[in-house]
Design a protein around this motif. Structure first.
Motif, PDB file in Angstrom:
ATOM      1  N   SER A  37      30.413  61.256  42.588  1.00 33.56           N
ATOM      2  CA  SER A  37      31.707  61.412  43.250  1.00 33.56           C
ATOM      3  C   SER A  37      31.719  60.958  44.706  1.00 33.56           C
ATOM      4  O   SER A  37      32.768  60.633  45.243  1.00 33.56           O
ATOM      5  N   GLU A  38      30.558  60.897  45.364  1.00 29.23           N
ATOM      6  CA  GLU A  38      30.537  60.523  46.783  1.00 29.23           C
ATOM      7  C   GLU A  38      30.582  59.017  47.007  1.00 29.23           C
ATOM      8  O   GLU A  38      30.670  58.561  48.136  1.00 29.23           O
ATOM      9  N   LEU A  39      30.540  58.225  45.950  1.00 26.91           N
ATOM     10  CA  LEU A  39      30.520  56.763  46.073  1.00 26.91           C
ATOM     11  C   LEU A  39      31.945  56.221  46.170  1.00 26.91           C
ATOM     12  O   LEU A  39      32.719  56.319  45.219  1.00 26.91           O
ATOM     13  N   PRO A  40      32.330  55.635  47.323  1.00 23.50           N
ATOM     14  CA  PRO A  40      33.664  55.042  47.415  1.00 23.50           C
ATOM     15  C   PRO A  40      33.758  53.787  46.542  1.00 23.50           C
ATOM     16  O   PRO A  40      32.859  52.952  46.547  1.00 23.50           O
ATOM     17  N   VAL A  41      34.851  53.677  45.789  1.00 21.90           N
ATOM     18  CA  VAL A  41      35.029  52.571  44.847  1.00 21.90           C
ATOM     19  C   VAL A  41      36.317  51.827  45.178  1.00 21.90           C
ATOM     20  O   VAL A  41      37.353  52.427  45.412  1.00 21.90           O
ATOM     21  N   GLU A  42      36.221  50.493  45.199  1.00 19.48           N
ATOM     22  CA  GLU A  42      37.376  49.625  45.422  1.00 19.48           C
ATOM     23  C   GLU A  42      37.623  48.835  44.141  1.00 19.48           C
ATOM     24  O   GLU A  42      36.687  48.325  43.536  1.00 19.48           O
ATOM     25  N   LEU A  43      38.877  48.739  43.712  1.00 22.62           N
ATOM     26  CA  LEU A  43      39.234  47.988  42.506  1.00 22.62           C
ATOM     27  C   LEU A  43      39.891  46.674  42.889  1.00 22.62           C
ATOM     28  O   LEU A  43      40.779  46.638  43.737  1.00 22.62           O
ATOM     29  N   LEU A  44      39.449  45.588  42.269  1.00 21.48           N
ATOM     30  CA  LEU A  44      40.049  44.274  42.478  1.00 21.48           C
ATOM     31  C   LEU A  44      40.356  43.652  41.122  1.00 21.48           C
ATOM     32  O   LEU A  44      39.444  43.394  40.339  1.00 21.48           O
ATOM     33  N   SER A  45      41.614  43.446  40.867  1.00 21.72           N
ATOM     34  CA  SER A  45      42.004  42.780  39.632  1.00 21.72           C
ATOM     35  C   SER A  45      42.071  41.278  39.899  1.00 21.72           C
ATOM     36  O   SER A  45      42.933  40.808  40.633  1.00 21.72           O
ATOM     37  N   VAL A  46      41.098  40.542  39.349  1.00 19.30           N
ATOM     38  CA  VAL A  46      41.032  39.092  39.568  1.00 19.30           C
ATOM     39  C   VAL A  46      40.961  38.381  38.224  1.00 19.30           C
ATOM     40  O   VAL A  46      40.206  38.779  37.348  1.00 19.30           O
ATOM     41  N   PRO A  47      41.747  37.320  38.029  1.00 21.62           N
ATOM     42  CA  PRO A  47      41.731  36.621  36.745  1.00 21.62           C
ATOM     43  C   PRO A  47      40.427  35.868  36.474  1.00 21.62           C
ATOM     44  O   PRO A  47      39.994  35.764  35.352  1.00 21.62           O
ATOM     45  N   PHE A  48      39.803  35.334  37.511  1.00 23.21           N
ATOM     46  CA  PHE A  48      38.574  34.549  37.346  1.00 23.21           C
ATOM     47  C   PHE A  48      37.583  34.937  38.433  1.00 23.21           C
ATOM     48  O   PHE A  48      37.995  35.353  39.512  1.00 23.21           O
ATOM     49  N   PRO A  49      36.277  34.762  38.181  1.00 22.32           N
ATOM     50  CA  PRO A  49      35.290  35.044  39.234  1.00 22.32           C
ATOM     51  C   PRO A  49      35.511  34.205  40.487  1.00 22.32           C
ATOM     52  O   PRO A  49      35.099  34.592  41.564  1.00 22.32           O
ATOM     53  N   ALA A  50      36.184  33.071  40.354  1.00 25.93           N
ATOM     54  CA  ALA A  50      36.406  32.180  41.499  1.00 25.93           C
ATOM     55  C   ALA A  50      37.325  32.800  42.544  1.00 25.93           C
ATOM     56  O   ALA A  50      37.334  32.381  43.687  1.00 25.93           O
ATOM     57  N   GLU A  51      38.113  33.781  42.158  1.00 23.85           N
ATOM     58  CA  GLU A  51      39.079  34.368  43.084  1.00 23.85           C
ATOM     59  C   GLU A  51      38.408  35.454  43.906  1.00 23.85           C
ATOM     60  O   GLU A  51      38.604  36.632  43.691  1.00 23.85           O
TER      61      GLU A  51
END
Length: 132
Positions: A37-51
């Motif tokens: 629970s102490e780990l901050p998590v960021e979500l990124l919705s990207v269509p391709f790894p290139a983005e």
């Protein structure tokens, strides 16, 4: 399951979850919060790894699921993703064995550190090579 396992074995100060499937990202973030629970998590919705323009790297490691995208070669965008790694950063890739094989054929600048196959799936751990 893999991000949760990695978060228990490696000490990270934060995690960035990136991928095409936002529901899968949210479930993974929830699993991480329940298990670490102490780990901050960021979500990124990207269509391709290139983005990768929204990524805050460079990172010590990147863990990615290799997903089938019809009409797109498995290595599409990997050059840009690799730029988000530190000089000796690690790249953990998992997916269908045949697709991982195709990706590895064209991927340059890495040393194979680990390789596991199971029932048509494969996971590889690669370390970025330092030129010179």
């Amino acid at each position: 399951h893999l991000p949760v396992c990695l978060s228990r074995k490696v000490s990270h100060t934060s995690a960035v979850l990136a991928g095409r499937d936002l529901l899968q990202l949210r479930v993974t973030a929830r699993n991480l919060s329940l298990n670490k629970s102490e780990l901050p998590v960021e979500l990124l919705s990207v269509p391709f790894p290139a983005e990768t323009e929204d990524l805050s790297g460079p990172f010590d490691s990147i863990c990615m699921a290799l997903e089938t995208i019809p009409g797109v070669p498995p290595g599409f965008g990997m050059e840009q993703l690799v730029q988000c790694l530190n000089a000796k950063g690690e790249l953990l890739i998992y997916g269908k064995s045949s697709e991982v094989h195709l990706l590895l054929k064209g991927l340059k600048g890495f040393e194979l550190r680990g390789n596991r196959k199971y029932r048509g799936f494969r996971a590889v751990c690669l370390q970025k090579s330092v030129p010179g």
